[in-house]
Write a protein that holds these residues in place. Structure first.
Motif, short mmCIF file in Angstrom:
data_model
loop_
_atom_site.label_atom_id
_atom_site.label_comp_id
_atom_site.label_asym_id
_atom_site.label_seq_id
_atom_site.Cartn_x
_atom_site.Cartn_y
_atom_site.Cartn_z
N GLN A 92 1.22 -1.09 0.01
CA GLN A 92 -0.13 -0.11 -0.13
C GLN A 92 1.09 0.76 0.07
O GLN A 92 0.41 1.88 -0.87
N VAL A 93 2.07 0.88 0.69
CA VAL A 93 2.97 2.27 0.41
C VAL A 93 2.67 2.91 -0.54
O VAL A 93 3.57 3.82 -1.10
N ALA A 94 4.12 1.61 -1.45
CA ALA A 94 4.88 2.09 -2.29
C ALA A 94 3.33 1.96 -3.74
O ALA A 94 3.56 3.13 -4.34
N GLU A 95 2.58 1.42 -3.14
CA GLU A 95 0.69 2.00 -3.78
C GLU A 95 0.68 3.93 -4.35
O GLU A 95 0.39 4.20 -5.01
N ARG A 96 1.33 4.58 -2.97
CA ARG A 96 0.41 5.74 -2.36
C ARG A 96 1.66 6.07 -3.13
O ARG A 96 0.96 7.66 -3.61
N GLN A 97 2.87 6.29 -3.01
CA GLN A 97 3.89 7.34 -3.97
C GLN A 97 3.79 7.55 -5.35
O GLN A 97 4.17 8.52 -5.95
N ALA A 98 2.99 6.72 -5.65
CA ALA A 98 3.43 6.11 -7.56
C ALA A 98 1.67 7.64 -7.17
O ALA A 98 0.92 8.19 -7.05
N GLY A 99 2.70 8.49 -8.46
CA GLY A 99 2.06 9.53 -9.32
C GLY A 99 2.33 11.39 -8.63
O GLY A 99 1.42 11.91 -8.29
N ALA A 114 11.73 4.68 1.70
CA ALA A 114 12.93 5.15 1.52
C ALA A 114 12.97 4.26 0.44
O ALA A 114 14.27 5.22 -0.83
N LEU A 115 13.65 3.48 0.49
CA LEU A 115 14.08 2.60 -1.31
C LEU A 115 13.63 2.62 -2.34
O LEU A 115 13.74 3.09 -2.98
N VAL A 116 11.97 2.32 -1.82
CA VAL A 116 11.29 2.56 -3.23
C VAL A 116 11.03 4.03 -4.22
O VAL A 116 11.21 4.02 -4.90
N LEU A 117 11.09 5.04 -2.60
CA LEU A 117 10.78 6.05 -3.54
C LEU A 117 12.07 6.90 -3.52
O LEU A 117 12.85 8.26 -5.02
N PRO A 170 14.19 9.55 -16.63
CA PRO A 170 13.34 7.47 -17.18
C PRO A 170 14.09 6.83 -18.64
O PRO A 170 14.89 7.62 -18.72
N ASP A 171 13.44 5.15 -17.33
CA ASP A 171 13.37 4.51 -17.83
C ASP A 171 12.83 2.96 -18.04
O ASP A 171 12.38 3.51 -17.40
N PRO A 172 12.00 2.66 -18.85
CA PRO A 172 11.36 1.88 -19.13
C PRO A 172 10.84 0.98 -18.71
O PRO A 172 9.82 0.65 -17.58
N ALA A 173 11.87 0.64 -18.50
CA ALA A 173 12.00 -0.51 -17.94
C ALA A 173 11.78 -0.71 -16.28
O ALA A 173 11.18 -1.20 -15.95
N LEU A 174 13.02 0.40 -15.40
CA LEU A 174 12.79 0.92 -13.80
C LEU A 174 10.87 1.29 -14.30
O LEU A 174 10.38 0.92 -13.04
N ALA A 175 10.54 1.97 -15.40
CA ALA A 175 8.94 2.24 -14.68
C ALA A 175 8.20 0.74 -15.19
O ALA A 175 7.49 0.84 -14.01
N ARG A 176 8.43 -0.22 -15.76
CA ARG A 176 7.75 -1.28 -15.52
C ARG A 176 7.30 -1.81 -14.21
O ARG A 176 6.66 -1.94 -13.79
N ALA A 177 8.49 -1.81 -14.21
CA ALA A 177 9.50 -2.70 -12.11
C ALA A 177 8.41 -1.73 -10.95
O ALA A 177 7.78 -2.11 -10.42
N LEU A 178 8.46 -0.54 -11.75
CA LEU A 178 7.96 0.42 -10.50
C LEU A 178 5.92 0.27 -10.21
O LEU A 178 5.79 0.25 -9.26
N ASP A 179 5.58 -0.07 -12.33
CA ASP A 179 4.51 0.12 -11.69
C ASP A 179 3.68 -1.24 -11.73
O ASP A 179 3.10 -1.77 -10.01
#
Length: 344
Positions: free
Chosen positions: A15-22, A154-157, A167-176
């Motif tokens: 949930q923390v990782a989800e809240r950080q998105a966007g 902190a790790l995810v942020l 920006p890196d497409p592979a990292l964007a997919r992994a974060l999503d």
């Protein structure tokens, strides 16, 4: 005892990782950083946050290709020596944002010409007020003394900051995908609990915690958690540094918790794992398997080296919390520790 807060809060990681998105604050900070065009980066943190900063150092140096150094708050706060920080981006990381030494060091860095950015959980904290830019960790209230979800935040942020900056497409997919990956990690809790029961029977008062590269900071954090919640003398080492002397400590009576990553360090750490087997060291492997052995606590592949540390750390937190309970400890109230450490 009732189930510890350490466990329930660690389980909030998806949930923390989800809240950080966007995060609008993150995008605003990334724009300001690109406009500033720093020539180097300085991290400012203590404890668990400093371990997250170690992972961020590897992330920034491998992806953004800027040198990163760790600040010593005592240089300005105790010795009174102000550094020339023109051209530097100073990233302060903190759960509470209330430690006076970090606030003073960040204030002085700002006066010395740095662009300052606070990655902080308490948005109205003194540290946030001292910074040019503020990006919230979005961990929510954390009541357990041992940092779990705030460290993971902190790790995810840190990974999200790298992605917003360059920006890196592979990292964007992994974060999503990361909230789902963390959910999958939580499904291995029964395995972590069984391993904890085994360690509670076999672990003496000392053990080794080994990782390399992006996982070096994870190893340091996991050792800290063993120390503060289970009362074990856990000694963290980079597997590269381990060969330069600490290998003397490896023997059949000193267990090791070992992080096997899926990144460029994998063949080198696999060699270290084989060496430890030759010493007769009992090893608990977290992460990926190697050609010689399977992981004891396997973790799902997050899809990118920068998101894998959060997955490894969450698996280790489950192991440690259950180990503390197995040893009769209360991980939520470690002796002589408090939630906010106010160093000067």
């Amino acid at each position: 005892m009732n189930e510890p807060l350490m466990l329930t809060e660690a389980r909030e990681a998806p949930q923390v990782a989800e809240r950080q998105a966007g995060s609008a604050a993150l995008e605003d900070a990334a724009r300001a950083i690109r406009a500033f065009a720093p020539s180097y980066v300085v991290t400012l943190a203590r404890g668990s946050s400093d371990h997250a900063a170690t992972t961020l150092k590897y992330a920034l140096e491998t992806q953004v290709r800027l040198p990163v150094m760790s600040a010593a708050p005592s240089v300005s706060g105790v010795y009174g020596a102000d550094l020339d920080l023109r051209g530097a981006l100073v990233l302060a990381i903190s759960q509470s944002g209330g430690s006076p030494d970090l606030v003073e060091a960040l204030t002085r860095a700002r006066s010395a010409g740095a662009l300052t950015c606070a990655l902080v959980n308490v948005e109205g904290s003194p540290l946030a007020q001292a910074a040019d830019l503020v990006v919230p960790l979005c961990a929510g209230e954390e009541r357990a003394v041992a940092a779990t979800k705030s460290y993971l935040a902190a790790l995810v942020l840190g990974a999200r900051l790298v992605q917003a900056w360059q920006p890196d497409p592979a990292l964007a997919r992994a974060l999503d995908a990361l909230p789902g990956t963390l959910e999958a990690t939580l499904r291995a809790e029964a395995c972590a609990r069984d391993l904890a029961a085994q360690l509670a029977r076999d672990v003496p008062h000392r053990l080794l915690v080994l990782g390399r590269g992006l996982h070096a900071g994870v190893a340091a954090e996991v050792a800290l958690k063993f120390q503060e919640t289970a009362g074990l003398a856990a000694l963290p080492f980079s597997t590269a540094e381990f060969a330069h002397g600490p290998a003397r400590l490896a023997d059949p009576t000193t267990p090791a918790v070992f992080f096997q990553a899926r990144d460029a360090t994998a063949p080198f750490t696999a060699d270290t794992l084989r060496t430890l087997a030759g010493y007769g060291t009992p090893v608990t492997v977290i992460g990926a398997g190697t050609p010689d052995r399977a992981a004891d606590l396997p973790t799902p592949d997050s899809g990118h080296p920068l998101t894998d540390p959060a997955v490894s750390a969450l698996a280790a937190q489950l192991l440690i919390a259950h180990l503390a309970v197995q040893r009769g400890e209360n991980p939520d109230a470690p002796p002589r520790l408090s939630k906010v450490t106010r160093t000067r």
